[in-house]
Write an enzyme that holds these catalytic residues in place. Structure first.
Site, PDB file in Angstrom:
ATOM      1  N   GLY A 101      50.421  42.755  44.216  1.00  0.00           N
ATOM      2  CA  GLY A 101      50.964  41.432  43.882  1.00  0.00           C
ATOM      3  C   GLY A 101      52.410  41.398  43.288  1.00  0.00           C
ATOM      4  N   ASP A 139      43.654  50.436  30.921  1.00  0.00           N
ATOM      5  CA  ASP A 139      42.915  49.157  30.755  1.00  0.00           C
ATOM      6  C   ASP A 139      43.732  48.508  29.543  1.00  0.00           C
ATOM      7  OD1 ASP A 139      41.257  46.810  29.943  1.00  0.00           O
ATOM      8  OD2 ASP A 139      39.614  47.915  29.991  1.00  0.00           O
ATOM      9  N   TYR A 195      41.698  29.867  32.891  1.00  0.00           N
ATOM     10  CA  TYR A 195      42.967  30.319  33.120  1.00  0.00           C
ATOM     11  C   TYR A 195      44.101  29.424  32.468  1.00  0.00           C
ATOM     12  CZ  TYR A 195      46.905  31.781  36.203  1.00  0.00           C
ATOM     13  OH  TYR A 195      47.888  32.158  36.849  1.00  0.00           O
ATOM     14  N   LYS A 204      46.587  31.089  29.669  1.00  0.00           N
ATOM     15  CA  LYS A 204      48.093  31.138  30.121  1.00  0.00           C
ATOM     16  C   LYS A 204      48.839  29.996  29.029  1.00  0.00           C
ATOM     17  CE  LYS A 204      48.071  33.923  33.352  1.00  0.00           C
ATOM     18  NZ  LYS A 204      49.049  35.288  33.337  1.00  0.00           N
ATOM     19  N   THR A 233      48.828  36.230  46.362  1.00  0.00           N
ATOM     20  CA  THR A 233      48.716  37.749  45.868  1.00  0.00           C
ATOM     21  C   THR A 233      47.235  37.745  46.320  1.00  0.00           C
ATOM     22  OG1 THR A 233      47.714  36.733  43.984  1.00  0.00           O
ATOM     23  CG2 THR A 233      49.836  37.098  43.448  1.00  0.00           C
TER      24      THR A 233
END
Length: 299
Positions: free
Chosen positions: A63, A110, A204, A208, A239
């Site tokens: 992506g 991670d 999300y 963000k 993506t």
């Protein structure tokens, strides 16, 4: 070399004109314009040269992360690719190194595990002895109506998108503070700036939005150390995470109605923003949110 040759050619031209007392020749507007344009062009070509710099990119297995990593490599930067899928990291590292002739270190990690991120910092410093650029790109996306989102979904989203971004910034930032130089680019989202009415994705948006203000906070704190911290807020790009949603007829119809460009972002259209913010020439750009969204956030 070309710049040196152009300057040398100009010096010889001026020397001959003075030697022959041909003052009119020195005032020749064609020569003046050519000389100025040549110097400017050759200098501009090196504006975003990243040769010898080390760029760390998270979420670099596919992506947007992989695209930006290639963009940095095209400007000469050595790379540290971070993600969880080791096989893809190794494939990408080999491909980029062969194509661009730069050093690439793949590091499975991670980003929500502080010990693993600290290990990635040590490995980076052992290999390269420096870290100049950090792109916090790793992320995920929970999609469901807010009333159906589970606690686990919300925590998982914030853990990767916000906490992981902070951990990487903090740990790599320690090395940047020592060096008194750094470029941190957080990949937020236009959804960190606005809401949306087509698909529920409240975790999300929250994560963000946190990245947006984290960017401002770190920019304010670390500017005195020669570190800039900025965010890119992408719009709709294909993506592996977004393709299924973006390809639905209802979403395409919605996108056409709210994006002035009337299309999704294409591969490579994030590269220029990333290269600029990673370069020396963005030294006085700090704490900004740069939407690359076809105009979505302007209406």
């Amino acid at each position: 070399v070309k710049l040196f040759c152009s300057i040398w050619k100009g010096i010889i031209y001026v020397y001959n004109a003075i030697r022959k007392e041909n003052w009119k020749k020195l005032r020749n507007p064609v020569f003046i314009a050519y000389f100025a344009k040549t110097i400017k062009y050759q200098t501009m070509k090196n504006y975003f040269n990243l040769t010898g710099y080390v760029a760390v990119v998270t979420g670099a297995s596919a992506g947007l992360g992989l695209q930006m990593a290639k963009a940095f490599a095209s400007q000469g930067a050595n790379l540290v690719l971070i993600a969880r899928r080791q096989n893809l990291l190794e494939e990408n590292a080999k491909s980029i190194s062969e194509e661009f002739g730069v050093e690439v270190l793949p590091l499975p990690c991670d980003i929500t595990d502080t010990a693993q991120v600290q290990g990635a910092v040590r490995a980076t410093m052992e290999r390269f002895g420096r870290v100049d650029i950090l792109v916090n790109n790793a992320g995920t996306g929970a999609v469901a109506p807010a009333e159906e989102i589970t606690d686990e979904q919300f925590k998982h989203e914030v853990d990767i998108d916000l906490f992981g971004t902070f951990v990487c910034a903090r740990e790599f930032g320690k090395e940047m503070i020592k060096a008194r130089y750094g470029r941190i680019i957080n990949i937020a989202s236009m959804y960190g700036l606005v809401g949306n009415m087509i698909v529920g994705s409240s975790p999300y948006h929250a994560a963000k939005g946190g990245v947006v203000n984290l960017t401002r906070a770190l920019a304010a704190e670390w500017g005195k150390h020669g570190i800039t911290v900025n965010a890119i807020c992408p719009g709709y790009f294909y993506t592996p995470l977004t393709k299924e949603t973006l390809d639905t007829p209802s979403f395409k119809q919605y996108a056409d109605s709210v994006i002035p460009a009337e299309r999704y972002g294409e591969e490579g259209e994030l590269d220029a923003a990333a290269i600029f913010l990673a370069s020396d020439n963005s030294a006085y750009v700090n704490g900004i949110m740069l939407p690359v969204d076809g105009g979505y956030t302007c209406v």
